[in-house]
Each structure stands twice: as C-alpha cells, then as structure tokens.
Design an enzyme around this catalytic site. Structure first.
Site, PDB file in Angstrom:
ATOM      1  N   HIS A   1      48.123  37.621  45.493  1.00 34.46           N
ATOM      2  CA  HIS A   1      46.975  38.162  46.231  1.00 34.46           C
ATOM      3  C   HIS A   1      47.430  38.792  47.551  1.00 34.46           C
ATOM      4  O   HIS A   1      47.513  38.100  48.566  1.00 34.46           O
ATOM      5  CB  HIS A   1      45.985  37.043  46.562  1.00 34.46           C
ATOM      6  CG  HIS A   1      45.207  36.518  45.414  1.00 34.46           C
ATOM      7  ND1 HIS A   1      44.031  37.100  44.990  1.00 34.46           N
ATOM      8  CD2 HIS A   1      45.431  35.459  44.587  1.00 34.46           C
ATOM      9  CE1 HIS A   1      43.550  36.416  43.960  1.00 34.46           C
ATOM     10  NE2 HIS A   1      44.373  35.422  43.699  1.00 34.46           N
TER      11      HIS A   1
ATOM     12  N   CYS B   1      45.682  39.110  40.092  1.00 32.75           N
ATOM     13  CA  CYS B   1      45.454  37.738  39.619  1.00 32.75           C
ATOM     14  C   CYS B   1      44.625  37.717  38.336  1.00 32.75           C
ATOM     15  O   CYS B   1      45.145  37.999  37.261  1.00 32.75           O
ATOM     16  CB  CYS B   1      44.828  36.894  40.728  1.00 32.75           C
ATOM     17  SG  CYS B   1      44.790  35.111  40.366  1.00 32.75           S
TER      18      CYS B   1
ATOM     19  N   GLU C   1      45.626  40.524  49.378  1.00 32.25           N
ATOM     20  CA  GLU C   1      44.439  40.540  50.241  1.00 32.25           C
ATOM     21  C   GLU C   1      44.178  39.197  50.909  1.00 32.25           C
ATOM     22  O   GLU C   1      43.396  39.122  51.866  1.00 32.25           O
ATOM     23  CB  GLU C   1      43.208  40.984  49.446  1.00 32.25           C
ATOM     24  CG  GLU C   1      42.559  39.930  48.568  1.00 32.25           C
ATOM     25  CD  GLU C   1      43.275  39.665  47.244  1.00 32.25           C
ATOM     26  OE1 GLU C   1      42.700  38.953  46.400  1.00 32.25           O
ATOM     27  OE2 GLU C   1      44.416  40.152  47.053  1.00 32.25           O
TER      28      GLU C   1
END
Length: 237
Positions: free
Chosen positions: A187, A96, A189
């Site tokens: 993302h 990002c 995560e």
C-alpha cells in the site's frame, strides 16, 4: 493525466477522523508526483463505474477488507469490469485487494495464505533482469519496501504475467500482466500512523506477536513515493 480510482472499501469510522478515507490518501499521494493528475472516484461497492472507459488514461484500485474469493455481487461485477479493461488493453494498477482481484479475473488463484497475516513494512527484492528491461521502473531500486496489510495471497499468476518483486513471505508481491496491468500487494497510500492504528484496531484477529513485529517494522523507511512514481510512469508508458 486522468485516473479513475476504483474504491473497494472505506476506512473504518473510528479511524476516518484521524486518517481520512482512501480517496484522500490517494489524492495526497499522487499530488506528490504530479499536481496535475486528476482523480475521479468510483465507489464500486455501490455499483459506480465510468460510462466510458476511454475517458481515463488508466485506473487504480484501492485495497479492501473483503477478499477476492468472497461471493458478493459487487465483487463479481468488479471482476467483470477488470476483464473488460483487459480486453480493451486499458491500463489498470491493482493495489492489495486489486492485485488479487486481477489474478482471479484473469485465471489466476488467490488463497488465504498459510503464512498468516502480513502487516507493517514488507521488504521485497526487485528482480534485476526485469528492471533493466522495463522503462517505467525508474529510478531503479534493488528493494521495494511498502506497508502491507493482508492475509490473502496470489499463488497462481494469470497467463502472460511476470513477477517484478518478491519475498519469501510473498512470492508474487508485484507482477505485471501483459503491458496493461500492474499489480502490487503493498500500500503506497498508507501512512505509518494509519498502519499502526489499523493493526491496533485488528487485535481481535491478528496474533499479538505479529502485531508487535509489524509495529516495530514501521521504523524502516518506505518506498511509497518511488512506487507511486513507477505507477505514474506505467500509466503513461
């Protein structure tokens, strides 16, 4: 494998109790691929960097609420570190904000997109020709679905770059620079629960209809584990 995590932000206090902070998210994510991966965190906002860049097999950035174009001293320092890694041919994966910082550091361009906020699950087409030639993009997948949360976008790539996945909303969704940098807007995560709560916390700045659409998109499956496998493959390659 030893990975240096360049932490570019923290989860806001109101959400940390439920979701933890970004280093914990990445540790949990990488552990699902290989429990032997060692993650060392460098809080770059506080000026923390490795003394020896060769002490790690590669580096990964977190995302950030800040923008690549923000005129802040720590962002200038991070840009300098990215340039150092590139000159040394060290592996770096930009997530990002990191995806955008890499573009800026190497002569690309980042802008606040006139398409507005991207939130929820983003669906991007993986370009077949590249996937057939690149060994680390295995197992193969026709689409890459990841959670996103961004306004800024890369609109001009650095030299020696190639787009690996794209959508109409985000034409430079995933790209590589040479053999050493991998950049992705999404993302891996982020959990769906965190994405939902993050959208709720930003109702003062994200249009209502965009949030509603983003939250509805969380019903889709995501390729977080596949993307992490690609990241690990890339760092090992």
């Amino acid at each position: 494998m030893k990975i240096g995590l360049l932490q570019c932000d923290s989860v806001i206090d109101a959400l940390q109790g439920k979701h933890g902070n970004y280093p914990a998210m990445f540790r949990e994510l990488f552990a699902q691929i290989d429990s032997r991966i060692e993650l060392t965190v460098f809080n770059v906002i506080e000026g923390e960097y490795p003394e020896d860049i060769d002490a790690f097999d590669g580096y990964v950035t977190t995302g950030s609420r800040f923008g690549a174009e923000d005129d802040l001293p720590w962002i200038m320092d991070l840009i300098g570190f990215v340039q150092t890694l590139y000159q040394a041919n060290k592996k770096l994966v930009g997530i990002c904000f990191g995806h955008q910082i890499i573009a800026k550091a190497l002569g690309g361009q980042v802008v606040k997109s006139d398409k507005g906020w991207g939130v929820g699950v983003s669906v991007n087409e993986v370009l077949d020709g590249n996937q057939q030639q690149i060994a680390w993009m295995k197992p193969a997948k026709a689409q890459m679905k990841l959670i996103v949360s961004h306004q800024d976008q890369v609109v001009q790539l650095p030299k020696d770059s190639q787009v690996l996945a794209a959508s109409e909303f985000c034409p430079a969704y995933m790209y590589s620079v040479g053999d050493c940098f991998l950049c992705v807007q999404g993302h891996p995560e982020f959990s769906k629960s965190y994405s939902n709560d993050l959208m709720e916390s930003r109702r003062d700045r994200i249009p209502h209809d965009v949030i509603e659409e983003g939250q509805a998109s969380l019903e889709q499956d995501v390729d977080d584990i596949l993307m992490t496998q690609w990241i690990v493959n890339f760092l090992k390659d």
